[in-house]
Design a protein around this motif. Structure first.
Motif, PDB file in Angstrom:
ATOM      1  N   SER A 199      51.110  33.783  95.638  1.00  0.00           N
ATOM      2  CA  SER A 199      50.480  34.610  96.665  1.00  0.00           C
ATOM      3  C   SER A 199      50.490  36.095  96.327  1.00  0.00           C
ATOM      4  CB  SER A 199      51.140  34.365  98.014  1.00  0.00           C
ATOM      5  OG  SER A 199      52.489  34.787  97.966  1.00  0.00           O
ATOM      6  N   ASP A 200      51.414  36.538  95.495  1.00  0.00           N
ATOM      7  CA  ASP A 200      51.472  37.958  95.141  1.00  0.00           C
ATOM      8  C   ASP A 200      50.949  38.231  93.728  1.00  0.00           C
ATOM      9  OD1 ASP A 200      53.536  36.726  93.803  1.00  0.00           O
ATOM     10  OD2 ASP A 200      55.001  38.314  94.197  1.00  0.00           O
ATOM     11  N   ARG A 201      50.195  37.314  93.174  1.00  0.00           N
ATOM     12  CA  ARG A 201      49.648  37.464  91.826  1.00  0.00           C
ATOM     13  C   ARG A 201      48.141  37.661  91.882  1.00  0.00           C
ATOM     14  NH1 ARG A 201      53.115  32.739  88.829  1.00  0.00           N
ATOM     15  NH2 ARG A 201      55.127  33.596  89.371  1.00  0.00           N
ATOM     16  N   VAL A 202      47.595  38.242  90.847  1.00  0.00           N
ATOM     17  CA  VAL A 202      46.158  38.477  90.767  1.00  0.00           C
ATOM     18  C   VAL A 202      45.493  37.224  90.219  1.00  0.00           C
ATOM     19  CG1 VAL A 202      44.354  39.896  89.723  1.00  0.00           C
ATOM     20  CG2 VAL A 202      46.535  40.931  90.374  1.00  0.00           C
ATOM     21  N   ASN A 203      44.428  36.775  90.886  1.00  0.00           N
ATOM     22  CA  ASN A 203      43.715  35.573  90.475  1.00  0.00           C
ATOM     23  C   ASN A 203      42.581  35.949  89.530  1.00  0.00           C
ATOM     24  OD1 ASN A 203      42.407  33.161  90.187  1.00  0.00           O
ATOM     25  ND2 ASN A 203      42.015  32.843  92.357  1.00  0.00           N
ATOM     26  N   VAL A 204      42.749  35.625  88.252  1.00  0.00           N
ATOM     27  CA  VAL A 204      41.694  35.882  87.262  1.00  0.00           C
ATOM     28  C   VAL A 204      41.117  34.569  86.737  1.00  0.00           C
ATOM     29  CG1 VAL A 204      42.552  38.152  86.574  1.00  0.00           C
ATOM     30  CG2 VAL A 204      43.403  36.110  85.410  1.00  0.00           C
ATOM     31  N   SER A 205      41.247  33.521  87.529  1.00  0.00           N
ATOM     32  CA  SER A 205      40.714  32.214  87.140  1.00  0.00           C
ATOM     33  C   SER A 205      39.189  32.230  87.202  1.00  0.00           C
ATOM     34  CB  SER A 205      41.231  31.130  88.079  1.00  0.00           C
ATOM     35  OG  SER A 205      42.628  31.047  88.008  1.00  0.00           O
ATOM     36  N   ALA A 206      38.601  31.283  86.498  1.00  0.00           N
ATOM     37  CA  ALA A 206      37.146  31.123  86.535  1.00  0.00           C
ATOM     38  C   ALA A 206      36.733  30.448  87.843  1.00  0.00           C
ATOM     39  CB  ALA A 206      36.699  30.282  85.343  1.00  0.00           C
ATOM     40  N   PRO A 207      35.481  30.646  88.260  1.00  0.00           N
ATOM     41  CA  PRO A 207      34.980  29.970  89.465  1.00  0.00           C
ATOM     42  C   PRO A 207      35.048  28.452  89.293  1.00  0.00           C
ATOM     43  CG  PRO A 207      33.494  31.715  88.797  1.00  0.00           C
ATOM     44  CD  PRO A 207      34.520  31.557  87.698  1.00  0.00           C
ATOM     45  N   PRO A 208      35.281  27.694  90.342  1.00  0.00           N
ATOM     46  CA  PRO A 208      35.326  28.092  91.742  1.00  0.00           C
ATOM     47  C   PRO A 208      36.692  28.546  92.217  1.00  0.00           C
ATOM     48  CG  PRO A 208      35.457  25.725  91.620  1.00  0.00           C
ATOM     49  CD  PRO A 208      35.329  26.237  90.201  1.00  0.00           C
ATOM     50  N   VAL A 209      37.710  28.500  91.359  1.00  0.00           N
ATOM     51  CA  VAL A 209      39.067  28.874  91.764  1.00  0.00           C
ATOM     52  C   VAL A 209      39.199  30.385  91.905  1.00  0.00           C
ATOM     53  CG1 VAL A 209      41.496  28.798  91.078  1.00  0.00           C
ATOM     54  CG2 VAL A 209      40.030  26.816  90.702  1.00  0.00           C
ATOM     55  N   GLY A 210      38.633  31.118  90.988  1.00  0.00           N
ATOM     56  CA  GLY A 210      38.738  32.573  91.000  1.00  0.00           C
ATOM     57  C   GLY A 210      37.399  33.222  90.710  1.00  0.00           C
ATOM     58  N   PRO A 211      37.388  34.560  90.626  1.00  0.00           N
ATOM     59  CA  PRO A 211      36.128  35.277  90.487  1.00  0.00           C
ATOM     60  C   PRO A 211      35.733  35.634  89.055  1.00  0.00           C
ATOM     61  CG  PRO A 211      37.854  36.811  91.069  1.00  0.00           C
ATOM     62  CD  PRO A 211      38.489  35.450  91.009  1.00  0.00           C
ATOM     63  N   ALA A 212      36.584  35.394  88.080  1.00  0.00           N
ATOM     64  CA  ALA A 212      36.347  35.933  86.740  1.00  0.00           C
ATOM     65  C   ALA A 212      35.775  34.901  85.774  1.00  0.00           C
ATOM     66  CB  ALA A 212      37.644  36.496  86.181  1.00  0.00           C
ATOM     67  N   SER A 213      34.574  35.214  85.257  1.00  0.00           N
ATOM     68  CA  SER A 213      33.937  34.321  84.284  1.00  0.00           C
ATOM     69  C   SER A 213      33.903  34.912  82.881  1.00  0.00           C
ATOM     70  CB  SER A 213      32.500  34.008  84.710  1.00  0.00           C
ATOM     71  OG  SER A 213      32.482  33.322  85.918  1.00  0.00           O
ATOM     72  N   THR A 214      34.045  36.226  82.782  1.00  0.00           N
ATOM     73  CA  THR A 214      33.955  36.908  81.475  1.00  0.00           C
ATOM     74  C   THR A 214      35.152  37.835  81.314  1.00  0.00           C
ATOM     75  OG1 THR A 214      32.757  38.814  82.347  1.00  0.00           O
ATOM     76  CG2 THR A 214      31.423  36.892  81.650  1.00  0.00           C
ATOM     77  N   PRO A 215      35.413  38.278  80.097  1.00  0.00           N
ATOM     78  CA  PRO A 215      36.512  39.243  79.907  1.00  0.00           C
ATOM     79  C   PRO A 215      36.333  40.511  80.740  1.00  0.00           C
ATOM     80  CG  PRO A 215      35.886  38.296  77.801  1.00  0.00           C
ATOM     81  CD  PRO A 215      34.881  37.811  78.807  1.00  0.00           C
ATOM     82  N   ASP A 216      35.084  41.006  80.844  1.00  0.00           N
ATOM     83  CA  ASP A 216      34.845  42.210  81.648  1.00  0.00           C
ATOM     84  C   ASP A 216      35.190  41.968  83.118  1.00  0.00           C
ATOM     85  OD1 ASP A 216      34.037  43.676  79.455  1.00  0.00           O
ATOM     86  OD2 ASP A 216      31.887  43.244  79.756  1.00  0.00           O
ATOM     87  N   GLU A 217      34.879  40.770  83.638  1.00  0.00           N
ATOM     88  CA  GLU A 217      35.211  40.457  85.029  1.00  0.00           C
ATOM     89  C   GLU A 217      36.723  40.351  85.221  1.00  0.00           C
ATOM     90  OE1 GLU A 217      32.927  36.943  85.807  1.00  0.00           O
ATOM     91  OE2 GLU A 217      31.118  38.082  86.298  1.00  0.00           O
ATOM     92  N   ILE A 218      37.410  39.823  84.221  1.00  0.00           N
ATOM     93  CA  ILE A 218      38.876  39.749  84.295  1.00  0.00           C
ATOM     94  C   ILE A 218      39.460  41.160  84.382  1.00  0.00           C
ATOM     95  CG2 ILE A 218      40.982  39.140  83.022  1.00  0.00           C
ATOM     96  CD1 ILE A 218      39.430  36.714  81.919  1.00  0.00           C
ATOM     97  N   VAL A 219      38.977  42.055  83.541  1.00  0.00           N
ATOM     98  CA  VAL A 219      39.459  43.444  83.572  1.00  0.00           C
ATOM     99  C   VAL A 219      39.158  44.083  84.919  1.00  0.00           C
ATOM    100  CG1 VAL A 219      39.158  45.734  82.534  1.00  0.00           C
ATOM    101  CG2 VAL A 219      39.333  43.724  81.066  1.00  0.00           C
ATOM    102  N   ALA A 220      37.957  43.852  85.461  1.00  0.00           N
ATOM    103  CA  ALA A 220      37.600  44.419  86.757  1.00  0.00           C
ATOM    104  C   ALA A 220      38.505  43.916  87.851  1.00  0.00           C
ATOM    105  CB  ALA A 220      36.139  44.093  87.081  1.00  0.00           C
ATOM    106  N   VAL A 221      38.862  42.637  87.848  1.00  0.00           N
ATOM    107  CA  VAL A 221      39.761  42.076  88.865  1.00  0.00           C
ATOM    108  C   VAL A 221      41.156  42.683  88.706  1.00  0.00           C
ATOM    109  CG1 VAL A 221      40.915  39.962  89.636  1.00  0.00           C
ATOM    110  CG2 VAL A 221      38.472  39.926  89.143  1.00  0.00           C
TER     111      VAL A 221
END
Length: 147
Positions: free
Chosen positions: A120-142
């Motif tokens: 619950s206190d960690r940043v979710n950088v998983s790919a959809p549908p679990v998380g919002p990040a699909s690319t390295p740039d999206e991971i950095v943005a998150v």
């Protein structure tokens, strides 16, 4: 001197330890337990569920039905309430959803639900549908804007 290899005799018959006797009784009980007659399977009354939106997820777009007929624990019919009641017969149990939505059953055969508390206190950088990040740039943005 007595012969060590001679068969031993028991004047009062063979003696078994308590564990061996208990094991023999349990084994015999299990063996004979299946010999009796079994009760016949009980026939379950049909169940008609209606009174609210029933989401079927049939096809490419969501669709709704008026009623679901359940017979012997399995869905036997999905459609109009009148037809479900007709197929169910007069002895059917009726379940009124009272306007609540009935959704398809979701089965998660492999879940890490307890891990969700520690995450619950960690940043979710998983790919959809679990998380919002699909690319390295999206991971950095998150990671730059975790909330």
């Amino acid at each position: 001197m007595p012969d060590r290899h001679a068969p031993k005799t028991c004047p009062n018959g063979p003696k078994f330890g308590k564990a061996a006797a208990l094991g023999a009784v349990l084994g015999l009980t299990m063996l004979l337990g299946g010999c009796g007659e079994t009760e016949p399977d009980t026939v379950k009354a049909a169940l008609v569920i209606s009174g609210g939106p029933i989401l079927t997820m049939e096809g490419d777009t969501p669709s709704y039905a008026e009623a679901v007929l359940v017979r012997d624990g399995k869905i036997a019919f999905v459609g109009s309430e009148a037809e479900a009641k007709r197929q169910a017969g007069s002895g059917a149990e009726l379940k009124d959803l009272a306007g609540k939505v009935m959704l398809p059953g979701f089965i998660d055969p492999h879940s890490h639900f307890m891990d969700s508390l520690t995450m619950s206190d960690r940043v979710n950088v998983s790919a959809p549908p679990v998380g919002p990040a699909s690319t390295p740039d999206e991971i950095v943005a998150v990671l730059r804007n975790p909330l």
